[in-house]
Design a protein around this motif. Structure first.
Motif, short mmCIF file in Angstrom:
data_model
loop_
_atom_site.label_atom_id
_atom_site.label_comp_id
_atom_site.label_asym_id
_atom_site.label_seq_id
_atom_site.Cartn_x
_atom_site.Cartn_y
_atom_site.Cartn_z
N GLN A 101 -21.53 23.30 111.95
CA GLN A 101 -20.78 23.14 110.84
C GLN A 101 -20.10 24.37 110.28
N ALA A 102 -20.93 25.36 110.25
CA ALA A 102 -20.46 26.58 109.74
C ALA A 102 -19.17 27.13 110.90
N ALA A 103 -19.56 26.96 112.17
CA ALA A 103 -18.42 27.44 113.07
C ALA A 103 -17.27 26.72 113.01
N LEU A 104 -17.24 25.44 112.61
CA LEU A 104 -16.15 24.66 112.41
C LEU A 104 -15.41 24.76 110.89
N ASP A 105 -16.04 25.92 110.09
CA ASP A 105 -15.56 26.14 108.78
C ASP A 105 -15.02 27.65 108.90
N GLU A 106 -13.49 27.62 108.66
CA GLU A 106 -13.01 28.98 108.70
C GLU A 106 -13.31 29.64 107.36
N GLU A 107 -13.74 29.08 106.34
CA GLU A 107 -14.32 29.85 105.09
C GLU A 107 -15.68 30.29 105.09
N GLN A 108 -16.30 29.93 106.13
CA GLN A 108 -17.75 30.29 106.15
C GLN A 108 -17.96 31.77 106.11
N ASP A 109 -18.93 32.25 105.30
CA ASP A 109 -19.34 33.86 105.36
C ASP A 109 -20.12 33.85 106.58
N ASP A 110 -20.23 35.55 106.84
CA ASP A 110 -21.02 36.01 108.06
C ASP A 110 -22.66 35.84 107.99
N ILE A 111 -23.19 35.33 106.91
CA ILE A 111 -24.50 35.32 106.72
C ILE A 111 -25.14 34.00 107.58
N LEU A 112 -25.64 34.12 108.71
CA LEU A 112 -25.95 33.02 109.59
C LEU A 112 -27.09 32.15 108.99
N TYR A 113 -28.17 32.80 108.27
CA TYR A 113 -29.25 32.22 107.94
C TYR A 113 -29.50 31.99 106.37
N LYS A 114 -28.80 31.09 105.81
CA LYS A 114 -29.22 31.15 104.28
C LYS A 114 -29.87 29.93 104.24
N ARG A 115 -30.98 29.93 102.90
CA ARG A 115 -31.59 28.69 102.79
C ARG A 115 -30.98 27.52 102.39
N SER A 116 -29.79 27.74 101.88
CA SER A 116 -28.89 26.52 101.24
C SER A 116 -28.21 26.12 102.56
N ASN A 117 -28.18 26.65 103.57
CA ASN A 117 -27.46 26.29 104.86
C ASN A 117 -28.05 24.64 105.09
N ARG A 118 -29.38 24.49 104.87
CA ARG A 118 -30.09 23.08 104.98
C ARG A 118 -29.29 22.15 104.12
N ASN A 119 -28.75 22.34 103.19
CA ASN A 119 -28.07 21.32 102.54
C ASN A 119 -26.98 20.75 103.38
N LYS A 120 -26.65 21.31 104.35
CA LYS A 120 -25.67 20.72 105.13
C LYS A 120 -25.99 19.63 106.39
#
Length: 217
Positions: A101-120
Motif C-alpha cells: 500500500q505504501a508503494a502505491l501511495d505517492e505521499e508515503q514517507d520514507d520510514i518503512l517500518y512504523k508500528r502504525s503501518n499495521r493499521n493499513k
C-alpha cells in the motif's frame, strides 16, 4: 542422487579437523541454549521444531523432532507447533501488505517500518475480503490454547517471527506473550532457541556443500 540423505551428515565430523575452533564454538552455543532454564527442555525442543518448520531445514526437523519426543512432546503438540509456524509465515506476508500500500501511495514517507503501518492491513478486508477473513480465522485457531498453552504458542510465535524477520509480528506476539504470562527470561530463551536452530540449519548444510564439492572421505 538425493540432495537430502541423513548419511550426508557424516561429513560434519571433518569440521573438527578443518575448522575446530568454529565447530567447538557452535557446539558450546547450541548446548548452552538447550539447557533447562526459564523454559523446560521439552518447551525448548517444541519451539525448535516450530522454528525448523520455518527455516525449512530437514536435518533440523529430524533432529529436533526426535529430541522433542525424547523430552516428552506428543505428536499432537508438535503438530500444533507446526500450525503456529504456518500462521506466522502467513502473518508476515499479510502484515507486509502495508508496504504494498505504501508503494502505491505517492505521499508515503520514507520510514518503512512504523508500528502504525499495521493499521493499513485491515484494508485487505475491502480488497480481498473472503481470503482475509479466512486468514484471520486460521491465525486465531492456530494460536488458541489446545494441547499447547496459549503462552507457549505465543512464545513459539515470537521465536518464529524472529526467523521470518517480521517486525510487526515480533511486536504483536511479544505483547501477546507477555499478556499470556511469559517473562522476559522466557522470551529471551525462546529467541535464542530460534537463533540456535537457524545457525544449525546453516551448520548442517555444510555437509551438503562438502558432498557437492566432492571431498574425499
Amino acid at each position: 542422487m538425493s540432495l537430502y540423505e541423513k548419511g550426508t551428515l557424516r561429513h560434519l565430523a571433518k569440521l573438527n579437523e578443518w575448522t575446530p575452533e568454529q565447530a567447538q564454538a557452535f557446539d558450546q552455543f547450541n548446548s548452552a541454549v538447550f539447557e533447562e532454564g526459564a523454559l523446560s527442555l521439552k518447551e525448548k525442543e517444541i519451539i525448535a521444531v516450530a522454528v525448523a518448520y520455518a527455516t525449512k531445514c530437514p536435518y533440523c526437523l529430524d533432529i529436533h523432532t526426535k529430541k522433542a519426543k525424547q523430552a516428552g512432546a506428543s505428536l499432537q503438540e508438535l503438530a500444533e507447533a507446526g500450525f503456529v509456524s504456518a500462521a506466522l509465515e502467513a502473518g508476515g506476508a499479510v502484515a507486509h501488505s502495508s508496504h504494498m500500500q505504501a508503494a502505491l501511495d505517492e505521499e508515503q514517507d520514507d520510514i518503512l517500518y512504523k508500528r502504525s503501518n499495521r493499521n493499513k492491513v485491515g484494508n485487505l478486508s475491502k480488497w480481498a475480503g473472503k481470503g482475509f477473513k479466512a486468514y484471520q480465522q486460521f491465525s486465531a485457531t492456530a494460536l488458541k490454547a489446545g494441547k499447547l498453552s496459549a503462552k507457549l504458542k505465543e512464545l513459539i510465535a515470537v521465536a518464529v517471527a524472529h526467523i521470518t524477520e517480521c517486525p510487526y509480528c515480533i511486536d504483536v506476539h511479544s505483547k501477546n506473550a507477555e499478556k499470556a504470562g511469559a517473562t522476559k527470561e522466557q522470551l529471551s530463551e525462546a529467541i535464542l532457541v530460534a537463533a540456535a536452530v537457524a545457525a544449525g540449519g546453516a551448520y548442517t548444510h555444510i555437509a551438503n556443500m562438502i558432498e557437492s564439492y566432492g571431498a574425499e572421505e
